[in-house]
Design an enzyme around this catalytic site. Sequence first.
Site, PDB file in Angstrom:
ATOM      1  N   CYS A 139       0.731  -1.171   0.012  1.00 55.89           N
ATOM      2  CA  CYS A 139       0.067  -0.014   0.016  1.00 55.89           C
ATOM      3  C   CYS A 139       0.613   1.224  -0.116  1.00 55.89           C
ATOM      4  CB  CYS A 139      -1.084   0.047   1.075  1.00 55.89           C
ATOM      5  SG  CYS A 139       0.025  -0.321   2.874  1.00 55.89           S
ATOM      6  N   HIS A 193      -2.107   7.311   2.813  1.00 58.66           N
ATOM      7  CA  HIS A 193      -0.520   7.078   3.235  1.00 58.66           C
ATOM      8  C   HIS A 193      -0.062   8.215   2.364  1.00 58.66           C
ATOM      9  CE1 HIS A 193      -0.856   3.546   5.226  1.00 58.66           C
ATOM     10  NE2 HIS A 193      -0.494   2.695   4.325  1.00 58.66           N
ATOM     11  N   THR A 199      -6.391   1.811   2.114  1.00 59.61           N
ATOM     12  CA  THR A 199      -7.231   0.273   1.906  1.00 59.61           C
ATOM     13  C   THR A 199      -7.840   0.395   0.718  1.00 59.61           C
ATOM     14  OG1 THR A 199      -9.105   1.414   3.268  1.00 59.61           O
ATOM     15  CG2 THR A 199      -7.263   0.377   4.396  1.00 59.61           C
TER      16      THR A 199
END
Length: 358
Positions: A157, A250, A336
Site C-alpha cells: 500500500c 498514506h 485500504t
Amino acid sequence: MKQYNVGVIGATGMVGQRFITLLENHPWFNLVALAASTRSAGKTYEDAVGSRWLMKTPMPESVKKMVVLDAANVDEVAAKVDFVFCAVNMKKDEIKALEEAYAKAECPVVSNNSAHRFTPDVPMVVPEINADHIDIIPAQRKRLGTKRGFVAVKSNCSLQSYVPALHPLRKYGISDVLVCTYQAISGAGKTFETFPDILDNVIPYIGGEEEKSEQEPLKLWGHIEGDKIVSAESPRFTAQCLRVPVSDGHMGAVFVRFENKPSKEEILQAWKEFHGPAQDLELPSAPKQFLHYFEENDRPQPKLDRMLENGMAVSIGRLREDNQYDYKFVCLSHNTLRGAAGGAVLLAELLAAKGYFD
C-alpha cells in the site's frame, strides 16, 4: 462482461471487510462465499464479526446471514466460486501454502498479502503501470500444474502514492529516489479506538515496510524473461516509513533525480496526460483521471483528498525544484482502497477483462 462468483478469504479482518463493501454492488463480481479462520467458521458473518465491523458504512444486508466457511477447507470454498480474494492474517509461509492450495484446486487467487510478491512467476500488478505482467500466468500455471488456477498479487500500500507519480516520468531517466512515507493506522488494521498509543504520537518504524518500499517498485518496473519476472536494476530507492495519527491515507514526500532533467511544465503535463490499461479498458473501479495535481500549497491532505475518485486516484502537490535532488513533491493515496482491497478489485477486473478467469 459475464458475471463471476467470488469469495473473500480472511473476510472478518479490516481488508476483508473493505472487500465486502466494494463487492456489494459490483457490476461483474457476485460475492457468494466468505471464509475465515476456524474460530469464525460456522457462524453467520454478522456473529463472526460482532462489534469488530470497522467500515464507516453499515455491514451490507446481503452478507449478514451468510455462514462463514473455514478457509482451510480449500475444496469446499473453491467449489462455490470462480476465484477468490485473499486478505488473511497469518504467517508468510502459511499464506503462501494456502494461496497455492487454492490455485492448485483450480481456483485463481487475487491476493492482498505480501507472501507471494517476490515469487518469480507471480505477477504483482498496478493495472495502470504494469498490466502486461499478467502474461506470466501461463508459466505459473505450468509450474503449478493447473489449467485455471494461479496467484496474482497487488503491491504494498505504501507504494501506491508515489510509484504512480514517478511512472510517467521514467522517460526522463530516473536515477535516484528518496521517499519518506507517512502511513495511516488502518494500514496496520487499526482504528484510533484500538490503537491509543498513536494519539499525539508518530512511530518511526513499520516492520518490513522500508524494504518493500525500496524493492517492490523495481519489480513493478521489471520485465518478463522466460518463466519469471526480472526486476529493474534502477533507479536507486531509499525509503523511511513512519506511522502517523491519520485514520486512512498514506502520504509520500518524494525527492527525485533525473538523467535528463525535465522542466516543471513537462512533469505537470506528463501527470495530466497519463492513463493506463485500467482507463483504456474502462474497468469499473478505475479512476477516470488517475493522477490529480493540486496547485494549492497545502494540498493534498488525507482528510480532504483521500476519497478522490472513490479513493482510487492519486493526489500530487507541492512540485518544486530541490537543491540536492532535481525535484521534490508530495503524493497521497487511500491505503485500504487504492492501496489494498480496491487495488486488488481493480486487478481482478483487469484479469477478468483479459479472460484469465474463464
